[in-house]
Write a protein that holds these residues in place. Structure first.
Motif, mmCIF file in Angstrom:
data_model
loop_
_atom_site.group_PDB
_atom_site.id
_atom_site.type_symbol
_atom_site.label_atom_id
_atom_site.label_comp_id
_atom_site.label_asym_id
_atom_site.label_seq_id
_atom_site.Cartn_x
_atom_site.Cartn_y
_atom_site.Cartn_z
ATOM 1 N N LEU A 53 0.833 -1.204 0.000
ATOM 2 C CA LEU A 53 0.000 0.000 0.000
ATOM 3 C C LEU A 53 0.869 1.257 0.000
ATOM 4 C CD1 LEU A 53 -2.843 -0.875 2.565
ATOM 5 C CD2 LEU A 53 -3.015 -0.768 0.073
ATOM 6 N N ALA A 54 1.903 1.260 0.838
ATOM 7 C CA ALA A 54 2.784 2.424 0.934
ATOM 8 C C ALA A 54 3.496 2.690 -0.394
ATOM 9 C CB ALA A 54 3.796 2.225 2.061
ATOM 10 N N GLY A 57 1.360 4.459 -2.665
ATOM 11 C CA GLY A 57 0.887 5.743 -2.164
ATOM 12 C C GLY A 57 -0.524 5.717 -1.622
ATOM 13 N N GLU A 58 -1.004 4.530 -1.257
ATOM 14 C CA GLU A 58 -2.363 4.393 -0.736
ATOM 15 C C GLU A 58 -2.370 4.534 0.788
ATOM 16 O OE1 GLU A 58 -4.611 1.103 -2.273
ATOM 17 O OE2 GLU A 58 -3.577 1.222 -4.212
ATOM 18 N N GLU A 59 -3.528 4.898 1.309
ATOM 19 C CA GLU A 59 -3.695 5.088 2.742
ATOM 20 C C GLU A 59 -3.602 3.756 3.480
ATOM 21 O OE1 GLU A 59 -7.125 6.708 5.801
ATOM 22 O OE2 GLU A 59 -7.127 7.383 3.715
ATOM 23 N N ILE A 60 -2.982 3.773 4.651
ATOM 24 C CA ILE A 60 -2.878 2.578 5.496
ATOM 25 C C ILE A 60 -4.144 2.512 6.359
ATOM 26 C CG2 ILE A 60 -1.568 1.434 7.329
ATOM 27 C CD1 ILE A 60 -0.017 1.660 4.667
ATOM 28 N N PRO A 61 -4.973 1.475 6.185
ATOM 29 C CA PRO A 61 -6.196 1.360 6.990
ATOM 30 C C PRO A 61 -5.869 1.105 8.461
ATOM 31 C CG PRO A 61 -6.235 -0.166 5.134
ATOM 32 C CD PRO A 61 -4.855 0.389 5.227
ATOM 33 N N THR A 62 -6.701 1.655 9.320
ATOM 34 C CA THR A 62 -6.554 1.389 10.754
ATOM 35 C C THR A 62 -7.896 0.914 11.299
ATOM 36 O OG1 THR A 62 -7.186 3.604 11.494
ATOM 37 C CG2 THR A 62 -4.844 3.246 10.965
#
Length: 77
Positions: A53-54, A57-62
């Motif tokens: 994901l990084a 450039g995608e957001e890291i889900p939490t």
């Protein structure tokens, strides 16, 4: 670098071993022969998933806003 926590779900398989899924990370799943091995494989899978994901450039889900409940119902089969 920040620390994030993820729930994992382990399911015992009839042919032996365990399968693990990570509900917050769609498609992130693996398996192992023992619970300890399966947890280690899950950690590796999560790390690889987040690295991918990084790199894109995608957001890291939490799970910060996730609420968890367990419902018990009667199933009539």
């Amino acid at each position: 670098m920040r620390r994030v926590s993820y729930r994992i779900l382990l399911r015992k398989e009839s042919e032996g071993g365990y399968t693990v899924t990570v509900p917050t990370l769609p498609g992130c799943a693996t398996c192992g022969g023992t619970i300890e091995e399966t947890i280690a494989m899950a950690k590796e899978s999560i790390e690889t998933y987040l690295e991918d994901l990084a790199e894109r450039g995608e957001e890291i889900p939490t799970e910060e806003d996730t609420l968890e409940y367990t419902l018990t119902i009667e199933a009539h089969a």
